[in-house]
Design an enzyme around this catalytic site. Structure first.
Site, PDB file in Angstrom:
ATOM      1  N   ALA A 194       0.835  -1.200   0.000  1.00  4.99           N
ATOM      2  CA  ALA A 194       0.000   0.000   0.000  1.00  4.99           C
ATOM      3  C   ALA A 194       0.871   1.252   0.000  1.00  4.99           C
ATOM      4  O   ALA A 194       1.936   1.283   0.619  1.00  4.99           O
ATOM      5  CB  ALA A 194      -0.902   0.009   1.226  1.00  4.99           C
ATOM      6  N   SER A 199      -2.575   2.325   4.029  1.00  2.00           N
ATOM      7  CA  SER A 199      -2.373   0.971   4.555  1.00  2.00           C
ATOM      8  C   SER A 199      -3.254   0.692   5.765  1.00  2.00           C
ATOM      9  O   SER A 199      -3.349   1.503   6.676  1.00  2.00           O
ATOM     10  CB  SER A 199      -0.908   0.765   4.943  1.00  2.00           C
ATOM     11  N   GLU A 257      -4.225 -12.422  -0.015  1.00  2.00           N
ATOM     12  CA  GLU A 257      -3.397 -12.464   1.185  1.00  2.00           C
ATOM     13  C   GLU A 257      -4.127 -13.227   2.291  1.00  2.00           C
ATOM     14  O   GLU A 257      -4.813 -12.623   3.127  1.00  2.00           O
ATOM     15  CB  GLU A 257      -3.040 -11.051   1.665  1.00  2.00           C
TER      16      GLU A 257
END
Length: 290
Positions: A194, A199, A257
């Protein structure tokens, strides 16, 4: 003599009528300039509170914002009123207005306020992949406590998850992103890292989880481990979602992820899990990568 008396009476009547008229005008026009100044001042204070990211209104201070690190203060999935989920019509980057909410959404279109400082950071009492203290061991207190419950339940089921990376400051995220660009190119970096200010790790509500079987690394194959499968099936029970699920890269803007847990509270996590959607889909904020 009579004419003089009559003239005096008429003059006195006119004088009294004029005084009454002045009093009526003052009552009906009660200081409009002052009222206008008060309204402008009040509006200015509200606008400043809603849009600033300073220490009084934007850093999650409980006394100033009225927010608390507890499930009771999440929105419960209210899709209409949460300013932290406002989106722009043209797809441009916007700044979230309530970054301290546990259901705040940051992504490639939604950034945290400049200078935002994450409140109530603490280190959860769980196993980590390293011994020494590091800021990335931290999470916001409400998320840390939930992570402890999650790890305890996993361990009771005979599993051994390990925490790897939680909170990151703006500066640390900036260094990570720039290093990724330098080593792998911008396209790769944008897929896996990010940009600073966007983030989830900066919110203090995210934790990357791995296992000894993975060599404590972060890789998609984590989903094939017992720990990875358990998290996929059970994380929502403790208020977490797999933030970047498989097959949703066009929505989240990031690669799959299975290790990235994001705390949103039990109610919202349960709904997202049951509907098998991303946070962007649930709140109608996709696509995040345009």
């Amino acid at each position: 003599m009579k004419k003089s008396v009559v003239a005096a009476i008429i003059a006195l009547g006119l004088l009294l009528a004029g005084c009454a008229g002045e009093n009526t005008a003052e009552e009906n026009g009660a200081e409009p300039e002052k009222s206008g100044e008060e309204q402008t001042s009040s509006k200015g204070s509200t606008d400043q509170k809603d849009s600033s990211g300073d220490s009084q209104s934007g850093n999650g201070n409980k006394e100033e914002s009225g927010q608390d690190d507890s499930d009771e203060n999440e929105s419960g999935g209210n899709k209409e009123t949460n300013k932290s989920r406002k989106t722009s019509e043209d797809g441009s980057m916007i700044e979230v207005e309530e970054p301290e909410r546990i259901d705040v959404i940051v992504n490639k279109q939604r950034k945290l306020p400049e200078g935002y400082e994450t409140p109530n950071l603490t280190v959860p009492d769980v196993p980590f992949s390293f011994e020494e203290f590091h800021p990335k061991k931290q999470m916001r207190k409400v998320a840390a406590e939930a992570l402890e419950e999650l790890f305890q339940a996993a361990e009771e089921d005979g599993l051994e998850p390990v925490a790897a990376s939680g909170y990151r400051s703006y500066e640390r995220q900036k260094a990570i992103y720039e290093n990724s660009v330098a080593e792998n190119g911008r396209e790769y970096a944008n897929r896996y890292s990010a940009k600073p200010g966007t983030s989830e790790h900066q919110t203090g509500l995210a934790m990357d989880v791995t296992s000894a079987e993975m060599g404590f690394g972060l890789d998609e194959s984590f989903v094939n481990t017992e720990e990875g499968q358990w998290l996929k099936e059970n994380a929502h029970r403790f208020g977490f979602v797999i933030r970047y699920p498989e097959g949703k890269s066009d929505i989240t803007g990031y690669a799959y992820e299975p290790w990235h847990l994001r705390f949103v509270g039990k109610e919202l996590a349960g709904k997202v899990h049951a509907e098998n959607v991303t946070l962007e889909e649930y709140f109608g904020l996709y696509p995040a990568n345009q």
